[in-house]
Scaffold this motif. Sequence first.
Motif, PDB file in Angstrom:
ATOM      1  N   GLU A 164     -32.677   4.663  12.614  1.00  0.00           N
ATOM      2  CA  GLU A 164     -33.676   4.267  11.614  1.00  0.00           C
ATOM      3  C   GLU A 164     -33.085   4.321  10.207  1.00  0.00           C
ATOM      4  OE1 GLU A 164     -38.025   5.471  13.264  1.00  0.00           O
ATOM      5  OE2 GLU A 164     -36.574   7.123  13.141  1.00  0.00           O
ATOM      6  N   PHE A 165     -32.292   5.351   9.924  1.00  0.00           N
ATOM      7  CA  PHE A 165     -31.634   5.412   8.617  1.00  0.00           C
ATOM      8  C   PHE A 165     -30.674   4.238   8.448  1.00  0.00           C
ATOM      9  CE2 PHE A 165     -32.720  10.040   8.468  1.00  0.00           C
ATOM     10  CZ  PHE A 165     -33.270  10.060   7.202  1.00  0.00           C
ATOM     11  N   THR A 166     -29.894   3.960   9.483  1.00  0.00           N
ATOM     12  CA  THR A 166     -28.913   2.871   9.419  1.00  0.00           C
ATOM     13  C   THR A 166     -29.603   1.532   9.194  1.00  0.00           C
ATOM     14  OG1 THR A 166     -27.397   4.060  10.879  1.00  0.00           O
ATOM     15  CG2 THR A 166     -27.072   1.692  10.650  1.00  0.00           C
ATOM     16  N   GLU A 167     -30.619   1.246   9.985  1.00  0.00           N
ATOM     17  CA  GLU A 167     -31.300  -0.041   9.887  1.00  0.00           C
ATOM     18  C   GLU A 167     -31.945  -0.238   8.521  1.00  0.00           C
ATOM     19  OE1 GLU A 167     -33.977   0.101  13.175  1.00  0.00           O
ATOM     20  OE2 GLU A 167     -32.484  -0.602  14.631  1.00  0.00           O
ATOM     21  N   THR A 168     -32.535   0.819   7.972  1.00  0.00           N
ATOM     22  CA  THR A 168     -33.170   0.710   6.661  1.00  0.00           C
ATOM     23  C   THR A 168     -32.126   0.525   5.571  1.00  0.00           C
ATOM     24  OG1 THR A 168     -34.901   2.203   7.459  1.00  0.00           O
ATOM     25  CG2 THR A 168     -34.834   1.773   5.104  1.00  0.00           C
ATOM     26  N   LEU A 169     -31.028   1.243   5.677  1.00  0.00           N
ATOM     27  CA  LEU A 169     -29.948   1.106   4.699  1.00  0.00           C
ATOM     28  C   LEU A 169     -29.375  -0.305   4.722  1.00  0.00           C
ATOM     29  CD1 LEU A 169     -27.994   2.275   2.613  1.00  0.00           C
ATOM     30  CD2 LEU A 169     -26.596   3.137   4.505  1.00  0.00           C
ATOM     31  N   VAL A 170     -29.192  -0.852   5.899  1.00  0.00           N
ATOM     32  CA  VAL A 170     -28.639  -2.206   6.020  1.00  0.00           C
ATOM     33  C   VAL A 170     -29.576  -3.228   5.383  1.00  0.00           C
ATOM     34  CG1 VAL A 170     -28.050  -4.027   7.670  1.00  0.00           C
ATOM     35  CG2 VAL A 170     -27.199  -1.706   8.018  1.00  0.00           C
ATOM     36  N   LEU A 171     -30.885  -3.044   5.551  1.00  0.00           N
ATOM     37  CA  LEU A 171     -31.837  -3.943   4.896  1.00  0.00           C
ATOM     38  C   LEU A 171     -31.693  -3.886   3.377  1.00  0.00           C
ATOM     39  CD1 LEU A 171     -35.132  -3.415   6.958  1.00  0.00           C
ATOM     40  CD2 LEU A 171     -33.597  -5.394   7.008  1.00  0.00           C
ATOM     41  N   LEU A 172     -31.473  -2.700   2.854  1.00  0.00           N
ATOM     42  CA  LEU A 172     -31.255  -2.570   1.416  1.00  0.00           C
ATOM     43  C   LEU A 172     -29.974  -3.274   0.999  1.00  0.00           C
ATOM     44  CD1 LEU A 172     -31.806  -1.471  -1.406  1.00  0.00           C
ATOM     45  CD2 LEU A 172     -30.807   0.713  -0.682  1.00  0.00           C
ATOM     46  N   LEU A 173     -28.923  -3.107   1.779  1.00  0.00           N
ATOM     47  CA  LEU A 173     -27.637  -3.728   1.440  1.00  0.00           C
ATOM     48  C   LEU A 173     -27.721  -5.246   1.424  1.00  0.00           C
ATOM     49  CD1 LEU A 173     -25.213  -1.438   3.483  1.00  0.00           C
ATOM     50  CD2 LEU A 173     -25.578  -1.429   1.013  1.00  0.00           C
ATOM     51  N   ASP A 174     -28.647  -5.810   2.181  1.00  0.00           N
ATOM     52  CA  ASP A 174     -28.801  -7.274   2.197  1.00  0.00           C
ATOM     53  C   ASP A 174     -29.157  -7.827   0.823  1.00  0.00           C
ATOM     54  OD1 ASP A 174     -28.181  -7.547   4.860  1.00  0.00           O
ATOM     55  OD2 ASP A 174     -30.268  -7.565   5.557  1.00  0.00           O
ATOM     56  N   ALA A 205     -23.196  -4.306   8.270  1.00  0.00           N
ATOM     57  CA  ALA A 205     -23.210  -4.786   6.885  1.00  0.00           C
ATOM     58  C   ALA A 205     -21.822  -5.278   6.503  1.00  0.00           C
ATOM     59  CB  ALA A 205     -23.664  -3.671   5.955  1.00  0.00           C
ATOM     60  N   SER A 206     -21.247  -6.078   7.378  1.00  0.00           N
ATOM     61  CA  SER A 206     -19.858  -6.507   7.189  1.00  0.00           C
ATOM     62  C   SER A 206     -19.667  -7.421   5.995  1.00  0.00           C
ATOM     63  CB  SER A 206     -19.359  -7.207   8.464  1.00  0.00           C
ATOM     64  OG  SER A 206     -20.213  -8.289   8.801  1.00  0.00           O
ATOM     65  N   SER A 207     -20.764  -8.047   5.535  1.00  0.00           N
ATOM     66  CA  SER A 207     -20.634  -8.948   4.392  1.00  0.00           C
ATOM     67  C   SER A 207     -20.537  -8.200   3.071  1.00  0.00           C
ATOM     68  CB  SER A 207     -21.827  -9.912   4.346  1.00  0.00           C
ATOM     69  OG  SER A 207     -23.035  -9.191   4.199  1.00  0.00           O
ATOM     70  N   ASN A 208     -20.814  -6.910   3.117  1.00  0.00           N
ATOM     71  CA  ASN A 208     -20.734  -6.095   1.905  1.00  0.00           C
ATOM     72  C   ASN A 208     -19.424  -5.323   1.861  1.00  0.00           C
ATOM     73  OD1 ASN A 208     -23.790  -6.250   2.621  1.00  0.00           O
ATOM     74  ND2 ASN A 208     -23.718  -5.737   0.446  1.00  0.00           N
ATOM     75  N   SER A 209     -18.983  -5.081   0.655  1.00  0.00           N
ATOM     76  CA  SER A 209     -17.868  -4.156   0.463  1.00  0.00           C
ATOM     77  C   SER A 209     -18.485  -2.772   0.291  1.00  0.00           C
ATOM     78  CB  SER A 209     -17.057  -4.549  -0.765  1.00  0.00           C
ATOM     79  OG  SER A 209     -16.024  -3.616  -0.988  1.00  0.00           O
ATOM     80  N   CYS A 210     -18.548  -2.010   1.385  1.00  0.00           N
ATOM     81  CA  CYS A 210     -19.234  -0.718   1.389  1.00  0.00           C
ATOM     82  C   CYS A 210     -18.236   0.435   1.353  1.00  0.00           C
ATOM     83  CB  CYS A 210     -20.097  -0.576   2.643  1.00  0.00           C
ATOM     84  SG  CYS A 210     -21.457  -1.732   2.715  1.00  0.00           S
ATOM     85  N   HIS A 211     -18.471   1.351   0.458  1.00  0.00           N
ATOM     86  CA  HIS A 211     -17.695   2.582   0.424  1.00  0.00           C
ATOM     87  C   HIS A 211     -18.689   3.721   0.644  1.00  0.00           C
ATOM     88  CE1 HIS A 211     -14.354   0.241  -1.100  1.00  0.00           C
ATOM     89  NE2 HIS A 211     -15.153  -0.238  -2.044  1.00  0.00           N
ATOM     90  N   ILE A 212     -18.431   4.565   1.625  1.00  0.00           N
ATOM     91  CA  ILE A 212     -19.374   5.600   2.015  1.00  0.00           C
ATOM     92  C   ILE A 212     -18.744   6.980   1.834  1.00  0.00           C
ATOM     93  CG2 ILE A 212     -20.808   6.498   3.896  1.00  0.00           C
ATOM     94  CD1 ILE A 212     -20.775   3.682   5.100  1.00  0.00           C
TER      95      ILE A 212
END
Length: 287
Positions: A164-174, A205-212
């Motif tokens: 649930e955290f992952t899915e919500t975060l990915v929606l934000l990253l969109d 979220a492969s279309s984003n340049s994500c640094h975690i």
Amino acid sequence: MLFIKDKGQMCNNIYQYINLYAWAREHGLKTMSLRFAHKYKGFAICRTPYHNRAMYLLVNTLKTLRLIPCVDYDGKAATYEECERRMLSSRNAIVKGWSVRYSSLLPGYMDEIRRLFAFDDDIKAAARHNMMPADADTVSIGLHIRRGDYRKFLGGRHYFTDMEFTETLVLLLDNFKGKTCNIYICTNDKHLDKDRFIHAVRSHASSNSCHIAFPHGSGQEDLCLLSECDYILGPVSSYSLIATMYGKARCLWMSHKVRKELPLSLFRDFLSLTQIFDLSFTSDEYL
């Protein structure tokens, strides 16, 4: 002098104190926080008059000897009118109770409140040390994974799985396709599988340049870091609420609603969040 005392964790104490601070300022009274006199350090308020261990011990002694009245907002027979009457009529009083709320008075004192709870330089330095390089086009996102008592609290109403955290975060990253996103994950879950979590986010979220990053700072340091983010995601919590108090971060408290998108218009500032903070524990309508 109103001596503010209560149980709970750091940000609960901040929220309780600032509500009483606003009411006291409105009525020309002084306040002192017993919790920030001896337990929690790293804020400007800890260096203001009377905020020291000696005063803390003195007030506790007076309370034990029943030489100072105690005003309890959570008392069975307590009403706001009665509590206010006792505070106005007492020269000194200990005030406690989680249910105290004067959110309508907060806007007039936010500048003072931010100065009182400004982070010490060493806290800011430690938080910034844990932050990744960023430029004007970088979006900073704080993800607050609160677990612990949330698994059973209110029947798990505000407990969320990794998915649930992952899915919500990915929606934000969109919302930020083509931009660099620095994601800071602050959590009290010692068993979180960090590598698996990072892989799940990046794979969706492969279309984003994500640094975690996982900051692993103290409670004060991570709070400071979250306050420097642009957006905060997480369950309803006074921790994320207070992070927005400093004025930069906007927060969205998660619910179990199924969403297909997460528009930035859903994110709220501090004063807006205070209007739904208590209601959000009883109704998904406000999330």
